[in-house]
Design a protein around this motif. Structure first.
Motif, PDB file in Angstrom:
ATOM      1  N   ASP A   1      38.975  -2.630 -15.879  1.00 14.58           N
ATOM      2  CA  ASP A   1      38.058  -1.528 -16.181  1.00 14.58           C
ATOM      3  C   ASP A   1      37.512  -1.709 -17.592  1.00 14.58           C
ATOM      4  OD1 ASP A   1      36.706   0.833 -16.630  1.00 14.58           O
ATOM      5  OD2 ASP A   1      38.230   2.095 -15.696  1.00 14.58           O
TER       6      ASP A   1
ATOM      7  N   ARG B   1      35.981   0.208 -19.415  1.00 14.69           N
ATOM      8  CA  ARG B   1      36.039   1.414 -20.249  1.00 14.69           C
ATOM      9  C   ARG B   1      37.159   1.345 -21.279  1.00 14.69           C
ATOM     10  NH1 ARG B   1      36.450   7.727 -18.094  1.00 14.69           N
ATOM     11  NH2 ARG B   1      36.733   8.671 -20.154  1.00 14.69           N
TER      12      ARG B   1
ATOM     13  N   ARG C   1      36.467  -2.461 -27.851  1.00 14.47           N
ATOM     14  CA  ARG C   1      35.571  -1.332 -28.115  1.00 14.47           C
ATOM     15  C   ARG C   1      35.852  -0.658 -29.456  1.00 14.47           C
ATOM     16  NH1 ARG C   1      32.387   0.542 -24.178  1.00 14.47           N
ATOM     17  NH2 ARG C   1      32.742  -0.099 -22.006  1.00 14.47           N
TER      18      ARG C   1
ATOM     19  N   TRP D   1      32.889   3.872 -24.968  1.00 17.26           N
ATOM     20  CA  TRP D   1      32.327   3.993 -23.622  1.00 17.26           C
ATOM     21  C   TRP D   1      31.585   5.312 -23.457  1.00 17.26           C
ATOM     22  CZ3 TRP D   1      33.062   7.694 -19.847  1.00 17.26           C
ATOM     23  CH2 TRP D   1      32.562   7.388 -18.567  1.00 17.26           C
TER      24      TRP D   1
ATOM     25  N   GLU E   1      26.834   3.122 -19.353  1.00 15.97           N
ATOM     26  CA  GLU E   1      27.325   2.375 -18.190  1.00 15.97           C
ATOM     27  C   GLU E   1      26.331   2.476 -17.034  1.00 15.97           C
ATOM     28  OE1 GLU E   1      31.672   2.146 -16.779  1.00 15.97           O
ATOM     29  OE2 GLU E   1      30.766   3.642 -15.445  1.00 15.97           O
ATOM     30  N   THR E   2      25.779   3.666 -16.820  1.00 13.85           N
ATOM     31  CA  THR E   2      24.824   3.878 -15.732  1.00 13.85           C
ATOM     32  C   THR E   2      23.537   3.099 -15.981  1.00 13.85           C
ATOM     33  OG1 THR E   2      25.737   6.085 -15.324  1.00 13.85           O
ATOM     34  CG2 THR E   2      23.536   5.622 -14.452  1.00 13.85           C
TER      35      THR E   2
ATOM     36  N   GLU F   1      27.669  -2.371 -22.616  1.00 13.73           N
ATOM     37  CA  GLU F   1      28.304  -2.096 -21.327  1.00 13.73           C
ATOM     38  C   GLU F   1      28.162  -3.290 -20.389  1.00 13.73           C
ATOM     39  OE1 GLU F   1      30.329   0.308 -20.640  1.00 13.73           O
ATOM     40  OE2 GLU F   1      29.955   1.117 -22.646  1.00 13.73           O
ATOM     41  N   GLU F   2      26.991  -3.915 -20.396  1.00 16.77           N
ATOM     42  CA  GLU F   2      26.787  -5.109 -19.573  1.00 16.77           C
ATOM     43  C   GLU F   2      27.686  -6.251 -20.045  1.00 16.77           C
ATOM     44  OE1 GLU F   2      25.436  -7.556 -16.601  1.00 16.77           O
ATOM     45  OE2 GLU F   2      25.247  -5.385 -16.850  1.00 16.77           O
TER      46      GLU F   2
ATOM     47  N   TYR G   1      30.612  -6.036 -21.591  1.00 20.95           N
ATOM     48  CA  TYR G   1      32.004  -5.772 -21.208  1.00 20.95           C
ATOM     49  C   TYR G   1      32.192  -5.906 -19.694  1.00 20.95           C
ATOM     50  CZ  TYR G   1      32.804  -3.935 -25.935  1.00 20.95           C
ATOM     51  OH  TYR G   1      32.938  -3.794 -27.298  1.00 20.95           O
ATOM     52  N   PHE G   2      31.263  -5.350 -18.932  1.00 22.19           N
ATOM     53  CA  PHE G   2      31.355  -5.421 -17.480  1.00 22.19           C
ATOM     54  C   PHE G   2      31.369  -6.873 -17.002  1.00 22.19           C
ATOM     55  CE2 PHE G   2      29.103  -5.986 -13.446  1.00 22.19           C
ATOM     56  CZ  PHE G   2      29.882  -5.221 -12.597  1.00 22.19           C
TER      57      PHE G   2
ATOM     58  N   ARG H   1      31.839   7.172 -11.655  1.00 30.84           N
ATOM     59  CA  ARG H   1      31.451   6.080 -12.546  1.00 30.84           C
ATOM     60  C   ARG H   1      30.335   5.276 -11.904  1.00 30.84           C
ATOM     61  NH1 ARG H   1      35.825   4.008 -15.408  1.00 30.84           N
ATOM     62  NH2 ARG H   1      34.427   2.352 -16.112  1.00 30.84           N
TER      63      ARG H   1
ATOM     64  N   VAL I   1      30.482   1.994 -12.009  1.00 29.69           N
ATOM     65  CA  VAL I   1      31.138   0.760 -11.572  1.00 29.69           C
ATOM     66  C   VAL I   1      32.435   1.135 -10.865  1.00 29.69           C
ATOM     67  CG1 VAL I   1      30.166  -0.548 -13.496  1.00 29.69           C
ATOM     68  CG2 VAL I   1      32.454   0.423 -13.705  1.00 29.69           C
TER      69      VAL I   1
END
Length: 283
Positions: free
Chosen positions: A72, A74, A79, A90, A95-96, A124-125, A127-128, A170, A172
């Motif tokens: 995850d 988040r 961070r 986060w 994230e959205t 966010e991208e 980390y994802f 979320r 994701v």
């Protein structure tokens, strides 16, 4: 005092959508209870969970305690900020936005780039994508290393996603791996005199077997090696394949042998054992 999100506190109930690591044709929803969080979290969140009653078609019927790795983004330690990067807390909004960019193919992210500090969605991208890659690496490594599972690496029982409650919606669905729990101290915590030559030999043989089976661990360090069981120190187990490099289908034998020689992980193990004062034969 370390803050733990309610998801990861002892007693928390987690809903998991899982597929067997051996035969992933059927997805099952499994309920797990958190028994312990292995903190601090760095990349993935590592938990000891209880699953009872067992799910025989996915999990070992003889076991009810497992290690759950949650990827995850988040809760990444990064961070909080580093010497070269500001904090990037986060937010659901960022994230959205990142998820929408991915859906429309609008992201230009590369794993070697760091976004601008003001680009919250870019982070966010970042980390994802990194956690998706860690999950992919780890699952691919366990698949390649099936002959070693339960012997010198954990069993990989299932993979899937964390099903978050509606109240925690979320953009994701965090990926998860369900592994066997290997009790015992990390190599660093064991006095060198207690580590017998057969244990050392098994560790070196295991690392050689990684290469023969098409895997480079790429993160061999004392914290990623557990000596089990706790009271006997009978066998080494190597953990954490998030950084693993797996042989590509198009790599020739010569190309793979060159990659193995460049990394020389058996030699890395020798150097690590020397640094800990553990007696060993030259690898």
């Amino acid at each position: 005092m370390l803050y733990l999100h309610p998801f990861y506190q002892p007693g928390a109930q987690l809903s998991l959508n899982l597929r067997s690591c051996v035969d992933d044709k059927t997805e099952r929803n499994v309920q797990a209870t958190v028994a312990k969080a292995f903190t601090p979290f760095t990349m993935s969140q590592v938990l000891l969970v209880d699953i009872n009653p067992p799910i025989p078609d996915i999990l070992s019927g003889a076991k009810t305690s497992f290690v759950l790795k949650v990827y995850d983004p988040r809760f990444l330690q990064h961070r909080k900020g580093t010497k070269s990067s500001a904090p990037h807390p986060w937010t659901l909004k960022a994230e959205t936005t990142a998820a929408r960019r991915r859906a429309f193919g609008a992201t230009t992210f590369l794993p070697t780039w760091w976004p601008d500090d003001a680009d919250a969605a870019g982070w966010e991208e970042y980390y994802f994508s990194n956690l998706q890659q860690l999950f992919t690496n780890e699952l691919a490594a366990y698949t390649r290393l099936l002959p070693l599972q339960g012997r010198t690496i954990p069993h990989c029982y299932a993979h899937g996603t964390l099903a978050l409650p509606v109240a925690a919606a979320r953009a994701v669905a965090p990926r998860v791996l369900l592994l066997s729990y290997v009790p015992g101290p990390a190599l660093r915590a064991v006095h060198p005199a207690r580590i017998a030559p057969p244990v050392v030999g098994a560790l070196v043989d295991t690392v050689r077997a990684f290469g023969a089976l098409g895997v480079i661990h790429d993160d061999l360090r004392p914290d990623n090696i557990v000596l089990s069981p706790t009271d006997a120190v009978a066998r080494p187990f190597v953990l954490d394949f998030g950084n693993a490099e797996v042989r590509r289908p198009d790599q020739s034998d010569d190309e793979w042998e060159l990659t193995l020689a460049e990394n020389n992980e058996p030699k890395q193990v020798e150097i690590m054992l020397d640094s800990l004062g553990v007696q060993h034969l030259a690898t």
